[in-house]
Design a protein around this motif. Structure first.
Motif, short mmCIF file in Angstrom:
data_model
loop_
_atom_site.label_atom_id
_atom_site.label_comp_id
_atom_site.label_asym_id
_atom_site.label_seq_id
_atom_site.Cartn_x
_atom_site.Cartn_y
_atom_site.Cartn_z
N PRO A 304 0.81 -1.23 0.00
CA PRO A 304 0.00 0.00 0.00
C PRO A 304 0.84 1.27 0.00
CG PRO A 304 -0.95 -1.60 1.50
CD PRO A 304 0.36 -2.17 1.05
N ASP A 305 2.10 1.18 0.43
CA ASP A 305 2.97 2.35 0.45
C ASP A 305 3.73 2.54 -0.86
OD1 ASP A 305 2.24 2.89 3.07
OD2 ASP A 305 3.84 1.62 3.90
N LEU A 457 -0.91 6.07 -4.82
CA LEU A 457 -1.27 6.12 -3.40
C LEU A 457 -2.78 6.28 -3.17
CD1 LEU A 457 1.73 8.13 -1.91
CD2 LEU A 457 1.25 5.67 -1.73
N PRO A 458 -3.47 7.23 -3.84
CA PRO A 458 -4.93 7.31 -3.63
C PRO A 458 -5.66 6.08 -4.17
CG PRO A 458 -4.22 8.88 -5.31
CD PRO A 458 -2.98 8.36 -4.67
N TYR A 459 -5.16 5.50 -5.25
CA TYR A 459 -5.76 4.28 -5.79
C TYR A 459 -5.62 3.13 -4.80
CZ TYR A 459 -6.20 0.01 -8.57
OH TYR A 459 -6.55 -1.23 -9.02
N ALA A 460 -4.42 2.99 -4.22
CA ALA A 460 -4.17 1.92 -3.26
C ALA A 460 -5.05 2.07 -2.03
CB ALA A 460 -2.69 1.92 -2.86
N GLN A 461 -5.28 3.29 -1.60
CA GLN A 461 -6.12 3.53 -0.43
C GLN A 461 -7.55 3.06 -0.70
OE1 GLN A 461 -6.06 7.62 0.80
NE2 GLN A 461 -7.18 7.25 2.72
N ALA A 462 -8.06 3.31 -1.91
CA ALA A 462 -9.41 2.90 -2.25
C ALA A 462 -9.51 1.38 -2.35
CB ALA A 462 -9.83 3.55 -3.58
N VAL A 464 -7.60 -0.90 -0.81
CA VAL A 464 -7.50 -1.47 0.54
C VAL A 464 -8.84 -1.34 1.27
CG1 VAL A 464 -6.42 -1.18 2.81
CG2 VAL A 464 -5.02 -1.15 0.75
N ALA A 465 -9.53 -0.22 1.05
CA ALA A 465 -10.85 -0.03 1.67
C ALA A 465 -11.83 -1.07 1.15
CB ALA A 465 -11.35 1.38 1.38
N THR A 468 -10.89 -4.40 2.77
CA THR A 468 -11.24 -4.44 4.19
C THR A 468 -12.75 -4.56 4.40
OG1 THR A 468 -9.30 -3.06 4.70
CG2 THR A 468 -11.03 -3.18 6.37
#
Length: 484
Positions: A304-305, A457-462, A464-465, A468
């Motif tokens: 994710p980083d 980074l914003p794509y990875a955050q979405a 991961v959400a 989860t």
């Protein structure tokens, strides 16, 4: 004597004779009244060629028309037919002629049928073998092959693919042929005049995202398949986390994993799995997450980083059955029974098992070395070096200076040198110092470019959400305990 008669009298005599002649012919004698004379009156009529459809088009009717045109009728009213050749040259007359051909039984087009066939390609089949068995001429087979001369798709048919074709009967000519590569792609050949034209057809499946998770009680593959996860997805999952997890040694009962992947549908039916979009693995108290992302260099998996999941080295360069000897600086040598350091790991495997390059590099040595037997040494740059010993032999072309890529086959497991059984002796060196290959921290691959990282980074955050939110309550609880 005529000269003695005056001219006026001669003129009068001529007029009287002409009058008597007219009276004689106009009023015949009784003997001539028995002879009947038929008066033939010919009335020319002009008709167009299209109007000839009123008559039968066979030869007998045409003969009767000619007879009527030349013979006299008992009633004395004959008719003559004249075809207007000028009107026959007009466009309207051409259409009419075509119409008359269609309405005439003799000129109507012959009926034909199209026989459609579908044949699954078997081992040893060829285009000629398949089509000739359906009595398609060698000339048609040559023509359809000529349309594929550049691409040579018909020469590369594989067992399991299908040939679909249509034959025009009763002529037996080939009209259409398709090589169905799979459910999404086919190569088509259509007859145009006396040749074939080549084209390709491709269909786009519908894509949907699917989430699956599983708990490991036996092994990754057994428990994964019990959770209705297809084996190819489990193999890909192992490859994604293979740099961080040794699936032969590190897996523990109670480990968990989940994945978000694509499924492909065609006409409402699932036809294949797509890519793994994201995955997470809980192994022995450690949590790993991977997200698929495509850059200019291609698609890879990242944390994710933004760190590459792919490491500069693979953890284990051979498929082994067990570790027969661990890394041990004070090991008792099995042959000499003396304390000699064992600076590598011995992976027991069947003789001939392929050995893979642990990372990109260049071969610095390929030959024999005392008790090591056949040895291969690869320099990877930045102070990293790997050694492979007791080899049965080397892959073709392995020599000093040869460049190799991570995962490529470089040698084969053997029992040369001082070895009690077939195995691979593997060493990992950093700046000349031996490290334990099982526990050494492997360097990451090249980092993601900064320009891509800003988008990632914003794509990875979405993603991961999404991952989860899809977790079961039990999976989420386990993740929360690890974070605490």
């Amino acid at each position: 004597m005529f000269k003695l008669i005056p001219a006026k009298h001669l003129l009068l005599i001529g007029i009287v004779c002409a009058f008597l002649a007219i009276v004689f012919f106009a009023f015949p004698t009784d003997a001539s009244k028995d002879t009947q004379h038929i008066s033939l009156t010919i009335t020319p009529q002009v008709i167009k060629e299209s109007e000839l459809t009123l008559f039968k088009s066979d030869s007998s009717s045409l003969s009767s028309v000619n007879t009527q045109a030349t013979d006299s009728s008992p009633s004395g009213n004959g008719s003559a037919y004249v075809i207007d050749n000028k009107s026959n040259n007009s466009g309207d007359s051409h259409q009419d002629t075509t119409s008359s051909k269609q309405s005439s039984p003799i000129n109507s087009s012959p009926t034909f049928t199209l026989e459609k066939h579908s044949v699954q390609i078997k081992e040893g089949d060829s285009l000629s073998k398949v089509l000739s068995s359906y009595k398609i001429s060698a000339n048609d087979i040559y023509k359809v092959s000529s349309a594929d001369k550049k691409q040579k798709s018909l020469l590369r048919m594989r067992p399991g693919q299908h040939l679909e074709f249509a034959i025009k009967q009763p002529s037996g000519s080939l009209q259409h042929l398709s090589l169905v590569l799979n459910r999404l792609q086919s190569i088509n050949f259509e007859r145009k005049d006396d040749q074939f034209e080549r084209g390709e057809t491709s269909r786009t499946p519908d894509i949907s995202q699917t989430y699956k998770e599983a708990v490991i009680n036996n092994s990754l593959f057994v428990d994964g398949m019990n959770a209705n996860i297809d084996q190819p997805l489990l193999i890909e999952l192992a490859n994604i986390f293979g740099w961080d997890i040794d699936f032969a040694l590190d897996i523990r009962k109670g480990d968990r994993f989940s994945l978000l992947y694509e499924e492909k549908f065609l006409d409402g039916e699932k036809i294949a799995n797509g890519k793994i979009l994201a995955a997470q693995f809980i192994n022995n108290g450690r949590t790993f997450q991977a997200i698929r992302y495509e850059t200019k260099k291609g698609a890879s998996y990242y944390t994710p980083d933004g760190l590459a999941m792919r490491k500069a080295f693979i953890r284990t360069p051979v498929d082994f059955t067990r570790i027969s000897s661990k890394f041990n600086p004070n090991r008792l040598h099995p042959i000499f029974k003396t304390s000699r350091p064992h600076r590598g790991v011995d992976y027991a495997a069947a003789s001939g098992t392929p050995v893979k390059a642990a990372g990109d590099g260049k071969v610095s040595f390929a030959g024999k070395k005392n008790g090591y037997g056949n040895v291969l040494i690869i320099n990877h740059g930045k102070g990293y070096q790997t050694l492979y010993a007791h080899l049965r032999g080397f892959a073709r072309g392995m020599r000093k200076g040869k460049k190799v890529n991570q995962g490529s086959i470089v040698a084969y497991v053997g029992q040369t040198g001082w070895a009690t059984g077939p195995h691979l002796h593997y060493e990992f060196r950093v700046n000349g110092v031996h490290k334990n290959p099982v526990t050494v921290k492997l360097p990451n691959d090249d980092p993601m470019p900064k320009a891509d990282l800003k988008k990632y980074l914003p794509y990875a955050q979405a993603v991961v959400a999404d991952l989860t939110n899809s977790n079961s309550a039990e999976f989420s609880q386990r993740l929360a305990l690890l974070k605490d």
